[in-house]
Motif scaffolding. Structure first.
Motif, PDB file in Angstrom:
ATOM      1  N   CYS A 134      -9.985  53.660   7.319  1.00 44.22           N
ATOM      2  CA  CYS A 134      -8.544  51.991   6.919  1.00 44.22           C
ATOM      3  C   CYS A 134      -7.703  52.911   8.349  1.00 44.22           C
ATOM      4  O   CYS A 134      -7.466  52.287   8.963  1.00 44.22           O
ATOM      5  N   HIS A 135      -6.884  54.133   7.826  1.00 43.05           N
ATOM      6  CA  HIS A 135      -6.269  54.462   8.683  1.00 43.05           C
ATOM      7  C   HIS A 135      -6.554  54.334  10.789  1.00 43.05           C
ATOM      8  O   HIS A 135      -5.938  53.625  11.457  1.00 43.05           O
ATOM      9  N   CYS A 137      -8.995  52.383  12.106  1.00 43.09           N
ATOM     10  CA  CYS A 137      -9.715  51.075  11.736  1.00 43.09           C
ATOM     11  C   CYS A 137      -8.650  50.212  11.608  1.00 43.09           C
ATOM     12  O   CYS A 137      -8.512  48.949  12.071  1.00 43.09           O
ATOM     13  N   LEU A 138      -7.319  50.062  11.142  1.00 41.57           N
ATOM     14  CA  LEU A 138      -6.121  49.597  10.686  1.00 41.57           C
ATOM     15  C   LEU A 138      -5.428  49.291  12.101  1.00 41.57           C
ATOM     16  O   LEU A 138      -5.313  47.711  12.007  1.00 41.57           O
ATOM     17  N   CYS A 140      -6.727  47.979  15.060  1.00 41.32           N
ATOM     18  CA  CYS A 140      -7.483  46.892  14.885  1.00 41.32           C
ATOM     19  C   CYS A 140      -7.647  45.402  14.342  1.00 41.32           C
ATOM     20  O   CYS A 140      -7.292  44.406  14.801  1.00 41.32           O
ATOM     21  N   VAL A 141      -7.215  45.901  13.124  1.00 41.36           N
ATOM     22  CA  VAL A 141      -8.024  44.815  11.541  1.00 41.36           C
ATOM     23  C   VAL A 141      -6.001  44.457  11.712  1.00 41.36           C
ATOM     24  O   VAL A 141      -6.116  43.064  11.530  1.00 41.36           O
ATOM     25  N   ARG A 142      -5.308  45.036  11.972  1.00 39.01           N
ATOM     26  CA  ARG A 142      -3.366  44.513  12.263  1.00 39.01           C
ATOM     27  C   ARG A 142      -3.376  43.619  13.183  1.00 39.01           C
ATOM     28  O   ARG A 142      -2.539  42.367  13.108  1.00 39.01           O
ATOM     29  N   SER A 143      -3.901  44.373  14.873  1.00 38.43           N
ATOM     30  CA  SER A 143      -4.264  42.988  15.950  1.00 38.43           C
ATOM     31  C   SER A 143      -4.745  41.566  15.148  1.00 38.43           C
ATOM     32  O   SER A 143      -4.592  40.597  15.580  1.00 38.43           O
ATOM     33  N   LEU A 144      -5.740  41.464  14.963  1.00 35.50           N
ATOM     34  CA  LEU A 144      -7.407  40.484  14.510  1.00 35.50           C
ATOM     35  C   LEU A 144      -5.750  39.745  13.532  1.00 35.50           C
ATOM     36  O   LEU A 144      -5.776  38.734  13.308  1.00 35.50           O
ATOM     37  N   TRP A 145      -5.495  40.342  11.665  1.00 39.96           N
ATOM     38  CA  TRP A 145      -4.901  39.700  11.137  1.00 39.96           C
ATOM     39  C   TRP A 145      -3.421  38.515  11.926  1.00 39.96           C
ATOM     40  O   TRP A 145      -2.945  38.116  11.463  1.00 39.96           O
TER      41      TRP A 145
END
Length: 174
Positions: A134-135, A137-138, A140-145
């Motif tokens: 999670c740390h 991939c976070l 990438c997920v943050r920019s997507l969100w």
């Protein structure tokens, strides 16, 4: 059983507190040598009760006879009954605990050790890798969100704010 050489006869009556004569006070010198002390470090550590619970985890379990049974001054039983009840309570408590621990302590400690080993294994090999993934991939997920929020939610909130900006509420006391 305890030999008679170690027993002391004491007066229980508090009537004669003023006269402390030497004949009332008896010092007993045991003729037998004290029992030998084992030099094993495991035995030495087990003889001290304080080392068995160094963090005070079970302080609430220190139960004595007076914590369980008490007589008010108005109703009193015979002194011998009270003393024998105290002896019976303490003996039953101590020997019941010793018998139960002799039967249950080893299996329960083995089960507890297995449980904590299982929890440690699960935490080391399952939970921490998931947290590290999670740390990793976070970002990438943050920019997507952030893109989803800026594209879909931010324009809706901006439109709603502009629609509601013309509304004025007046509160008056009548």
């Amino acid at each position: 059983m305890m030999s008679d050489e170690y027993l002391v006869e004491c007066k229980i009556d508090d009537d004669d507190d003023d006269d402390d004569s030497d004949e009332d006070v008896k010092k007993i010198q045991p003729s037998l040598a004290p029992p030998p002390q084992f030099s094993s470090s495991s035995q030495a550590s087990l003889t001290h009760v304080e080392t068995r619970d160094p963090y005070g985890v079970n302080n609430h379990l220190k139960v004595e006879f007076s914590d369980v049974l008490a007589e008010p001054p108005s109703t009193r039983s015979y002194d011998r009954v009270w003393v024998y009840s105290d002896i019976g309570f303490e003996s039953a408590r101590i020997w019941s605990y010793r018998c139960l621990t002799a039967v249950c302590a080893v299996p329960v400690s083995c089960l507890s050790g297995c449980l904590f080993a299982l929890l440690a294994c699960f935490h080391i090999w399952c939970v921490m890798p998931c947290i590290q993934v999670c740390h990793t991939c976070l970002p990438c997920v943050r920019s997507l969100w952030m893109s989803v929020v800026n594209i879909f939610i931010a324009p809706f909130c901006t439109s709603a704010a502009r629609c509601c900006s013309g509304v004025y509420v007046l509160v008056s006391k009548d």
